[in-house]
Design an enzyme around this catalytic site. Structure first.
Site, PDB file in Angstrom:
ATOM      1  N   GLY A  18       0.798  -1.224   0.000  1.00  0.00           N
ATOM      2  CA  GLY A  18       0.000   0.000   0.000  1.00  0.00           C
ATOM      3  C   GLY A  18       0.827   1.269   0.000  1.00  0.00           C
ATOM      4  O   GLY A  18       1.871   1.373  -0.662  1.00  0.00           O
ATOM      5  N   ILE A  39       4.497  -5.111  10.735  1.00  0.00           N
ATOM      6  CA  ILE A  39       4.182  -6.189  11.679  1.00  0.00           C
ATOM      7  C   ILE A  39       4.210  -7.527  10.945  1.00  0.00           C
ATOM      8  O   ILE A  39       4.599  -8.543  11.514  1.00  0.00           O
ATOM      9  CB  ILE A  39       2.819  -5.934  12.372  1.00  0.00           C
ATOM     10  CG1 ILE A  39       2.566  -6.970  13.460  1.00  0.00           C
ATOM     11  CG2 ILE A  39       1.666  -5.877  11.390  1.00  0.00           C
ATOM     12  CD1 ILE A  39       1.367  -6.681  14.354  1.00  0.00           C
ATOM     13  N   ASP A  76       6.172  -4.490  15.537  1.00  0.00           N
ATOM     14  CA  ASP A  76       4.803  -4.043  15.808  1.00  0.00           C
ATOM     15  C   ASP A  76       4.883  -2.677  16.483  1.00  0.00           C
ATOM     16  O   ASP A  76       5.528  -2.543  17.536  1.00  0.00           O
ATOM     17  CB  ASP A  76       4.157  -5.086  16.734  1.00  0.00           C
ATOM     18  CG  ASP A  76       2.703  -4.778  17.059  1.00  0.00           C
ATOM     19  OD1 ASP A  76       2.234  -3.668  16.764  1.00  0.00           O
ATOM     20  OD2 ASP A  76       2.054  -5.684  17.635  1.00  0.00           O
ATOM     21  N   VAL A  77       4.243  -1.673  15.904  1.00  0.00           N
ATOM     22  CA  VAL A  77       4.325  -0.335  16.508  1.00  0.00           C
ATOM     23  C   VAL A  77       3.565  -0.253  17.841  1.00  0.00           C
ATOM     24  O   VAL A  77       3.645   0.767  18.527  1.00  0.00           O
ATOM     25  CB  VAL A  77       3.851   0.773  15.528  1.00  0.00           C
ATOM     26  CG1 VAL A  77       4.738   0.830  14.302  1.00  0.00           C
ATOM     27  CG2 VAL A  77       2.382   0.611  15.146  1.00  0.00           C
ATOM     28  N   ASN A 103       3.476   5.489   8.868  1.00  0.00           N
ATOM     29  CA  ASN A 103       2.418   5.120   7.926  1.00  0.00           C
ATOM     30  C   ASN A 103       1.587   3.931   8.409  1.00  0.00           C
ATOM     31  O   ASN A 103       0.434   3.783   7.994  1.00  0.00           O
ATOM     32  CB  ASN A 103       3.061   4.807   6.564  1.00  0.00           C
ATOM     33  CG  ASN A 103       2.114   4.091   5.635  1.00  0.00           C
ATOM     34  OD1 ASN A 103       1.224   4.696   5.038  1.00  0.00           O
ATOM     35  ND2 ASN A 103       2.280   2.762   5.518  1.00  0.00           N
ATOM     36  N   TYR A 170     -11.418   5.163  14.239  1.00  0.00           N
ATOM     37  CA  TYR A 170     -10.469   5.589  13.195  1.00  0.00           C
ATOM     38  C   TYR A 170     -10.379   7.114  13.169  1.00  0.00           C
ATOM     39  O   TYR A 170      -9.277   7.692  13.156  1.00  0.00           O
ATOM     40  CB  TYR A 170     -10.925   5.042  11.845  1.00  0.00           C
ATOM     41  CG  TYR A 170      -9.943   5.274  10.712  1.00  0.00           C
ATOM     42  CD1 TYR A 170      -8.729   4.586  10.663  1.00  0.00           C
ATOM     43  CD2 TYR A 170     -10.223   6.173   9.688  1.00  0.00           C
ATOM     44  CE1 TYR A 170      -7.830   4.799   9.617  1.00  0.00           C
ATOM     45  CE2 TYR A 170      -9.342   6.385   8.646  1.00  0.00           C
ATOM     46  CZ  TYR A 170      -8.140   5.689   8.608  1.00  0.00           C
ATOM     47  OH  TYR A 170      -7.244   5.903   7.574  1.00  0.00           O
ATOM     48  N   LYS A 174      -7.054   9.388  14.051  1.00  0.00           N
ATOM     49  CA  LYS A 174      -6.406  10.246  13.057  1.00  0.00           C
ATOM     50  C   LYS A 174      -6.477  11.724  13.459  1.00  0.00           C
ATOM     51  O   LYS A 174      -5.546  12.481  13.182  1.00  0.00           O
ATOM     52  CB  LYS A 174      -7.019  10.010  11.669  1.00  0.00           C
ATOM     53  CG  LYS A 174      -6.738   8.604  11.108  1.00  0.00           C
ATOM     54  CD  LYS A 174      -5.246   8.352  10.859  1.00  0.00           C
ATOM     55  CE  LYS A 174      -4.988   7.047  10.125  1.00  0.00           C
ATOM     56  NZ  LYS A 174      -3.566   6.804   9.845  1.00  0.00           N
ATOM     57  N   VAL A 203      -7.733   6.188  -1.072  1.00  0.00           N
ATOM     58  CA  VAL A 203      -6.584   5.789  -1.896  1.00  0.00           C
ATOM     59  C   VAL A 203      -6.908   4.473  -2.599  1.00  0.00           C
ATOM     60  O   VAL A 203      -7.300   3.500  -1.938  1.00  0.00           O
ATOM     61  CB  VAL A 203      -5.324   5.601  -1.019  1.00  0.00           C
ATOM     62  CG1 VAL A 203      -4.129   5.190  -1.883  1.00  0.00           C
ATOM     63  CG2 VAL A 203      -5.000   6.871  -0.235  1.00  0.00           C
TER      64      VAL A 203
HETATM   65  N1  LIG Z   1      -6.157   3.560   1.844  1.00  0.00           N
HETATM   66  C1  LIG Z   1      -6.790   4.686   2.102  1.00  0.00           C
HETATM   67  O1  LIG Z   1      -7.825   5.004   1.493  1.00  0.00           O
HETATM   68  C2  LIG Z   1      -6.233   5.638   3.131  1.00  0.00           C
HETATM   69  C3  LIG Z   1      -6.826   6.902   3.247  1.00  0.00           C
HETATM   70  C4  LIG Z   1      -6.325   7.776   4.202  1.00  0.00           C
HETATM   71  C5  LIG Z   1      -5.285   7.410   5.008  1.00  0.00           C
HETATM   72  N2  LIG Z   1      -4.724   6.182   4.874  1.00  0.00           N
HETATM   73  C6  LIG Z   1      -3.631   5.838   5.780  1.00  0.00           C
HETATM   74  O2  LIG Z   1      -2.508   5.416   5.044  1.00  0.00           O
HETATM   75  C7  LIG Z   1      -1.763   4.462   5.802  1.00  0.00           C
HETATM   76  C8  LIG Z   1      -1.489   3.230   4.938  1.00  0.00           C
HETATM   77  O3  LIG Z   1      -2.725   2.686   4.519  1.00  0.00           O
HETATM   78  P1  LIG Z   1      -2.838   1.626   3.314  1.00  0.00           P
HETATM   79  O4  LIG Z   1      -4.000   2.044   2.509  1.00  0.00           O
HETATM   80  O5  LIG Z   1      -1.525   1.429   2.704  1.00  0.00           O
HETATM   81  O6  LIG Z   1      -3.307   0.340   4.189  1.00  0.00           O
HETATM   82  P2  LIG Z   1      -2.806  -1.197   4.141  1.00  0.00           P
HETATM   83  O7  LIG Z   1      -3.683  -1.924   5.084  1.00  0.00           O
HETATM   84  O8  LIG Z   1      -2.735  -1.674   2.746  1.00  0.00           O
HETATM   85  O9  LIG Z   1      -1.328  -1.097   4.724  1.00  0.00           O
HETATM   86  C9  LIG Z   1      -1.086  -0.850   6.084  1.00  0.00           C
HETATM   87  C10 LIG Z   1       0.218  -1.524   6.478  1.00  0.00           C
HETATM   88  O10 LIG Z   1       0.453  -1.299   7.881  1.00  0.00           O
HETATM   89  C11 LIG Z   1       0.895  -2.534   8.463  1.00  0.00           C
HETATM   90  N3  LIG Z   1       0.576  -2.512   9.908  1.00  0.00           N
HETATM   91  C12 LIG Z   1      -0.658  -2.566  10.465  1.00  0.00           C
HETATM   92  N4  LIG Z   1      -0.550  -2.583  11.798  1.00  0.00           N
HETATM   93  C13 LIG Z   1       0.768  -2.530  12.105  1.00  0.00           C
HETATM   94  C14 LIG Z   1       1.490  -2.538  13.332  1.00  0.00           C
HETATM   95  N5  LIG Z   1       0.874  -2.619  14.513  1.00  0.00           N
HETATM   96  N6  LIG Z   1       2.850  -2.457  13.285  1.00  0.00           N
HETATM   97  C15 LIG Z   1       3.486  -2.398  12.088  1.00  0.00           C
HETATM   98  N7  LIG Z   1       2.850  -2.426  10.900  1.00  0.00           N
HETATM   99  C16 LIG Z   1       1.493  -2.484  10.903  1.00  0.00           C
HETATM  100  C17 LIG Z   1       0.140  -3.595   7.687  1.00  0.00           C
HETATM  101  O11 LIG Z   1       0.718  -4.885   7.806  1.00  0.00           O
HETATM  102  C18 LIG Z   1       0.181  -3.039   6.274  1.00  0.00           C
HETATM  103  O12 LIG Z   1       1.345  -3.446   5.589  1.00  0.00           O
HETATM  104  C19 LIG Z   1      -2.590   4.165   7.045  1.00  0.00           C
HETATM  105  O13 LIG Z   1      -2.100   4.895   8.153  1.00  0.00           O
HETATM  106  C20 LIG Z   1      -3.976   4.658   6.660  1.00  0.00           C
HETATM  107  O14 LIG Z   1      -4.755   5.017   7.776  1.00  0.00           O
HETATM  108  C21 LIG Z   1      -5.166   5.281   3.944  1.00  0.00           C
END
Ligand SMILES: NC(=O)c1ccc[n+]([C@@H]2O[C@H](COP(=O)([O-])OP(=O)(O)OC[C@H]3O[C@@H](n4cnc5c(N)ncnc54)[C@H](O)[C@@H]3O)[C@@H](O)[C@H]2O)c1
Length: 276
Positions: A18, A39, A76-77, A103, A170, A174, A203
């Site tokens: 992502g 994680i 893990d964060v 992220n 959520y 945020k 996204v």
């Molecule tokens: N996709 C969207 O529409 C969108 C919109 C606004 C904001 N965001 C933000 O963008 C960021 C990335 O989202 P994405 O769309 O790539 O999501 P995604 O779920 O595809 O990726 C998130 C990643 O974070 C990792 N992760 C989750 N918990 C974790 C932890 N405790 N420790 C370490 N790693 C961990 C997951 O394994 C994954 O690889 C997030 O913070 C999300 O809130 C996404």
């Protein structure tokens, strides 16, 4: 060839897929060396899978193909000691830490009216999205303050600016992250350590990035995976979803010296969503 991040070391959390993968590869293309954190194991109460170890390895491969030196960490964060280890390993391996992209995030458990959210569900959301970013910031901040240099980029969301029905945890996490960004920016300004937030709108998960969040947000409110992109586009003033690349572009600018006098900023990459 000199890039916008040549000679810099960046940590990207949630780099397995992502937006994290898009940030990592964009930074690698601009000369950064990278510590890729994920994680890479499922979380309790989260109703969809996290990235896998092989997805994290794939991100690392893409970055190495761009010429980056890469360290991967399955961390893990939610674990403060693990966050501190990641920062220590980065400094150990690369000699300094210049950039942190917070992220890693989860979008669920969501999809229910606020009083139906359980204590555990609320706790995991805040623990990953807000406390996790704070733990990484705390670990990296000490090193950056000592070096009198650094850029921290928090990937928040339009959910950090406006409310969404059935997403109280959520949205709260945020909004908290946007607040943390501003407060930490003031604390660190005298030390030339900058802290900014990027607020993406919806996204596109994207084949290359293997993102999972938008489809899962849709699923949690009853939108079929096949329909979710078309459904979310109707809410976007520019009639388009945001690409992970767009978010990575904003993060890259904030990570680089081009933004050297920007701190405490909150940049939307949302195709106009939060302007209404
Ligand atoms: N996709 C969207 O529409 C969108 C919109 C606004 C904001 N965001 C933000 O963008 C960021 C990335 O989202 P994405 O769309 O790539 O999501 P995604 O779920 O595809 O990726 C998130 C990643 O974070 C990792 N992760 C989750 N918990 C974790 C932890 N405790 N420790 C370490 N790693 C961990 C997951 O394994 C994954 O690889 C997030 O913070 C999300 O809130 C996404």
């Amino acid at each position: 060839m000199s890039g916008r991040l040549t000679g810099r070391t960046a940590i990207v959390t949630g780099a397995g897929r992502g937006v994290g993968r898009a940030c990592a590869t964009a930074f690698a293309a601009q000369g950064a060396d990278l510590v890729l954190v994920d994680i890479a194991a499922d979380l309790p109460h989260v109703p969809y899978p996290a990235a896998t170890p092989s997805q994290l390895d794939h991100t690392a491969r893409l970055c190495r193909e761009q010429g980056a030196a890469v360290l991967t960490a399955r961390a893990d964060v939610r674990d403060a000691a693990a966050c501190e280890r990641v920062v220590a390993d980065a400094v150990d391996r690369f000699g300094s830490l210049d950039v942190l992209v917070n992220n890693a995030g989860i979008a669920g458990p969501s999809g229910r009216i606020v009083h139906e959210v359980t204590e555990d569900e609320w706790a995991v959301m805040i623990d990953v999205n807000l406390n996790g970013a704070w733990r990484m910031l705390k670990a990296a901040g000490a090193s950056m303050v000592a070096a009198r240099s650094g850029s921290i980029v928090n990937i928040a969301s339009t959910a950090g600016l406006v409310g969404y029905r059935n997403f109280a945890g959520y949205v709260a996490s945020k909004h908290g992250l946007v607040g943390l960004t501003k407060a930490a920016a003031l604390d660190y300004a005298p030390y030339r350590v900058r802290v900014n937030a990027v607020c993406p709108g919806s996204v596109r998960d994207g084949e290359a990035w293997e993102g999972r969040m938008l489809v899962e947000i849709g699923r949690s409110i009853g939108i079929e995976p096949a329909d979710h992109e078309a459904e979310f586009i109707t809410q976007m003033p520019m009639n388009t979803l945001v690409e992970a690349d767009d978010v990575a572009g904003a993060a890259l600018w904030l990570a680089s010296e081009e933004s050297r006098h920007s701190t405490g900023g909150v940049i939307t990459v949302d195709a106009g969503y939060s302007a209404r």
